[in-house]
Scaffold this motif. Sequence first.
Motif, PDB file in Angstrom:
ATOM      1  N   ALA A   1      40.079 -71.203 -35.973  1.00  0.00           N
ATOM      2  CA  ALA A   1      39.172 -70.099 -36.298  1.00  0.00           C
ATOM      3  C   ALA A   1      39.755 -69.115 -37.305  1.00  0.00           C
ATOM      4  O   ALA A   1      39.011 -68.516 -38.078  1.00  0.00           O
ATOM      5  N   ASP A   2      41.062 -68.976 -37.334  1.00  0.00           N
ATOM      6  CA  ASP A   2      41.680 -68.031 -38.266  1.00  0.00           C
ATOM      7  C   ASP A   2      41.582 -68.491 -39.716  1.00  0.00           C
ATOM      8  O   ASP A   2      41.840 -67.717 -40.636  1.00  0.00           O
ATOM      9  N   ARG A   3      41.193 -69.747 -39.931  1.00  0.00           N
ATOM     10  CA  ARG A   3      41.072 -70.289 -41.292  1.00  0.00           C
ATOM     11  C   ARG A   3      39.645 -70.681 -41.649  1.00  0.00           C
ATOM     12  O   ARG A   3      39.405 -71.318 -42.658  1.00  0.00           O
ATOM     13  N   ILE A   4      38.689 -70.305 -40.826  1.00  0.00           N
ATOM     14  CA  ILE A   4      37.289 -70.675 -41.051  1.00  0.00           C
ATOM     15  C   ILE A   4      36.466 -69.406 -41.239  1.00  0.00           C
ATOM     16  O   ILE A   4      36.506 -68.511 -40.400  1.00  0.00           O
ATOM     17  N   ASP A   5      35.717 -69.331 -42.346  1.00  0.00           N
ATOM     18  CA  ASP A   5      34.845 -68.183 -42.605  1.00  0.00           C
ATOM     19  C   ASP A   5      33.394 -68.455 -42.237  1.00  0.00           C
ATOM     20  O   ASP A   5      32.709 -67.589 -41.717  1.00  0.00           O
ATOM     21  N   ARG A   6      32.939 -69.671 -42.531  1.00  0.00           N
ATOM     22  CA  ARG A   6      31.541 -70.029 -42.314  1.00  0.00           C
ATOM     23  C   ARG A   6      31.420 -71.446 -41.783  1.00  0.00           C
ATOM     24  O   ARG A   6      32.188 -72.317 -42.166  1.00  0.00           O
ATOM     25  N   ILE A   7      30.410 -71.632 -40.955  1.00  0.00           N
ATOM     26  CA  ILE A   7      30.104 -72.963 -40.445  1.00  0.00           C
ATOM     27  C   ILE A   7      28.593 -73.158 -40.491  1.00  0.00           C
ATOM     28  O   ILE A   7      27.843 -72.306 -40.023  1.00  0.00           O
ATOM     29  N   ALA A   8      28.169 -74.261 -41.072  1.00  0.00           N
ATOM     30  CA  ALA A   8      26.765 -74.642 -41.049  1.00  0.00           C
ATOM     31  C   ALA A   8      26.633 -75.818 -40.091  1.00  0.00           C
ATOM     32  O   ALA A   8      27.287 -76.835 -40.262  1.00  0.00           O
ATOM     33  N   LEU A   9      25.806 -75.652 -39.081  1.00  0.00           N
ATOM     34  CA  LEU A   9      25.560 -76.726 -38.117  1.00  0.00           C
ATOM     35  C   LEU A   9      24.183 -77.307 -38.374  1.00  0.00           C
ATOM     36  O   LEU A   9      23.210 -76.567 -38.497  1.00  0.00           O
ATOM     37  N   LEU A  10      24.126 -78.617 -38.470  1.00  0.00           N
ATOM     38  CA  LEU A  10      22.852 -79.300 -38.663  1.00  0.00           C
ATOM     39  C   LEU A  10      22.519 -80.081 -37.398  1.00  0.00           C
ATOM     40  O   LEU A  10      23.387 -80.731 -36.828  1.00  0.00           O
ATOM     41  N   GLY A  11      21.275 -80.001 -36.970  1.00  0.00           N
ATOM     42  CA  GLY A  11      20.896 -80.734 -35.778  1.00  0.00           C
ATOM     43  C   GLY A  11      19.451 -80.497 -35.399  1.00  0.00           C
ATOM     44  O   GLY A  11      18.662 -79.977 -36.185  1.00  0.00           O
ATOM     45  N   ARG A  12      19.132 -80.873 -34.189  1.00  0.00           N
ATOM     46  CA  ARG A  12      17.801 -80.630 -33.647  1.00  0.00           C
ATOM     47  C   ARG A  12      17.791 -79.227 -33.061  1.00  0.00           C
ATOM     48  O   ARG A  12      18.636 -78.882 -32.263  1.00  0.00           O
TER      49      ARG A  12
ATOM     50  N   GLU B   1      16.335 -77.555 -30.787  1.00  0.00           N
ATOM     51  CA  GLU B   1      16.393 -77.349 -29.346  1.00  0.00           C
ATOM     52  C   GLU B   1      17.806 -77.532 -28.795  1.00  0.00           C
ATOM     53  O   GLU B   1      18.193 -76.906 -27.829  1.00  0.00           O
ATOM     54  N   GLN B   2      18.562 -78.418 -29.382  1.00  0.00           N
ATOM     55  CA  GLN B   2      19.874 -78.753 -28.845  1.00  0.00           C
ATOM     56  C   GLN B   2      20.997 -77.889 -29.391  1.00  0.00           C
ATOM     57  O   GLN B   2      21.990 -77.686 -28.723  1.00  0.00           O
ATOM     58  N   VAL B   3      20.876 -77.390 -30.596  1.00  0.00           N
ATOM     59  CA  VAL B   3      22.013 -76.763 -31.264  1.00  0.00           C
ATOM     60  C   VAL B   3      21.851 -75.256 -31.465  1.00  0.00           C
ATOM     61  O   VAL B   3      22.830 -74.523 -31.438  1.00  0.00           O
ATOM     62  N   ARG B   4      20.668 -74.803 -31.651  1.00  0.00           N
ATOM     63  CA  ARG B   4      20.451 -73.395 -32.028  1.00  0.00           C
ATOM     64  C   ARG B   4      21.069 -72.413 -31.046  1.00  0.00           C
ATOM     65  O   ARG B   4      21.716 -71.443 -31.455  1.00  0.00           O
ATOM     66  N   THR B   5      20.912 -72.604 -29.759  1.00  0.00           N
ATOM     67  CA  THR B   5      21.471 -71.688 -28.768  1.00  0.00           C
ATOM     68  C   THR B   5      22.987 -71.668 -28.830  1.00  0.00           C
ATOM     69  O   THR B   5      23.596 -70.597 -28.820  1.00  0.00           O
ATOM     70  N   TYR B   6      23.606 -72.839 -28.928  1.00  0.00           N
ATOM     71  CA  TYR B   6      25.068 -72.903 -29.014  1.00  0.00           C
ATOM     72  C   TYR B   6      25.583 -72.199 -30.268  1.00  0.00           C
ATOM     73  O   TYR B   6      26.605 -71.525 -30.237  1.00  0.00           O
ATOM     74  N   THR B   7      24.857 -72.340 -31.365  1.00  0.00           N
ATOM     75  CA  THR B   7      25.269 -71.718 -32.624  1.00  0.00           C
ATOM     76  C   THR B   7      25.325 -70.205 -32.471  1.00  0.00           C
ATOM     77  O   THR B   7      26.308 -69.569 -32.831  1.00  0.00           O
ATOM     78  N   GLY B   8      24.278 -69.632 -31.945  1.00  0.00           N
ATOM     79  CA  GLY B   8      24.226 -68.184 -31.775  1.00  0.00           C
ATOM     80  C   GLY B   8      25.294 -67.658 -30.847  1.00  0.00           C
ATOM     81  O   GLY B   8      25.973 -66.673 -31.142  1.00  0.00           O
ATOM     82  N   LEU B   9      25.480 -68.315 -29.724  1.00  0.00           N
ATOM     83  CA  LEU B   9      26.482 -67.867 -28.758  1.00  0.00           C
ATOM     84  C   LEU B   9      27.898 -67.997 -29.302  1.00  0.00           C
ATOM     85  O   LEU B   9      28.712 -67.092 -29.174  1.00  0.00           O
ATOM     86  N   PHE B  10      28.189 -69.129 -29.905  1.00  0.00           N
ATOM     87  CA  PHE B  10      29.545 -69.335 -30.409  1.00  0.00           C
ATOM     88  C   PHE B  10      29.841 -68.377 -31.557  1.00  0.00           C
ATOM     89  O   PHE B  10      30.935 -67.830 -31.653  1.00  0.00           O
ATOM     90  N   SER B  11      28.869 -68.145 -32.419  1.00  0.00           N
ATOM     91  CA  SER B  11      29.060 -67.216 -33.525  1.00  0.00           C
ATOM     92  C   SER B  11      29.335 -65.815 -32.995  1.00  0.00           C
ATOM     93  O   SER B  11      30.219 -65.110 -33.485  1.00  0.00           O
ATOM     94  N   LEU B  12      28.609 -65.428 -31.981  1.00  0.00           N
ATOM     95  CA  LEU B  12      28.784 -64.107 -31.374  1.00  0.00           C
ATOM     96  C   LEU B  12      30.197 -63.918 -30.833  1.00  0.00           C
ATOM     97  O   LEU B  12      30.841 -62.903 -31.068  1.00  0.00           O
ATOM     98  N   PHE B  13      30.698 -64.903 -30.118  1.00  0.00           N
ATOM     99  CA  PHE B  13      32.003 -64.773 -29.477  1.00  0.00           C
ATOM    100  C   PHE B  13      33.183 -65.132 -30.371  1.00  0.00           C
ATOM    101  O   PHE B  13      34.303 -64.707 -30.113  1.00  0.00           O
ATOM    102  N   SER B  14      32.955 -65.897 -31.427  1.00  0.00           N
ATOM    103  CA  SER B  14      34.072 -66.320 -32.268  1.00  0.00           C
ATOM    104  C   SER B  14      34.306 -65.398 -33.460  1.00  0.00           C
ATOM    105  O   SER B  14      35.392 -65.372 -34.017  1.00  0.00           O
TER     106      SER B  14
END
Length: 70
Positions: free
Chosen positions: A13-24, A26-39
């Motif tokens: 995480a100390d070397r990552i500025d942005r992440i684009a997640l591609l998926g469905r 229903e399956q990915v959107r919730t995880y994206t928001g939560l992980f972005s919030l905490f990371s």
Amino acid sequence: ALFEGLHFIKLHADRIDRIALLGRREQVRTYTGLFSLFSGIDMVFFPLDDVARAVRWLQGGTNATIGNGG
């Protein structure tokens, strides 16, 4: 695969500025928001057919909502 990816992100995480997640949505959107919030990493979900927009965003696009239904 998602959880392995999240583990990788956590380790580097100390070397990552942005992440684009591609998926469905229903399956990915919730995880994206939560992980972005905490990371603290700018992370945006894009539907599978939005690869070009995801790449543009990773390359410096400023509209962080384009993959979140905006």
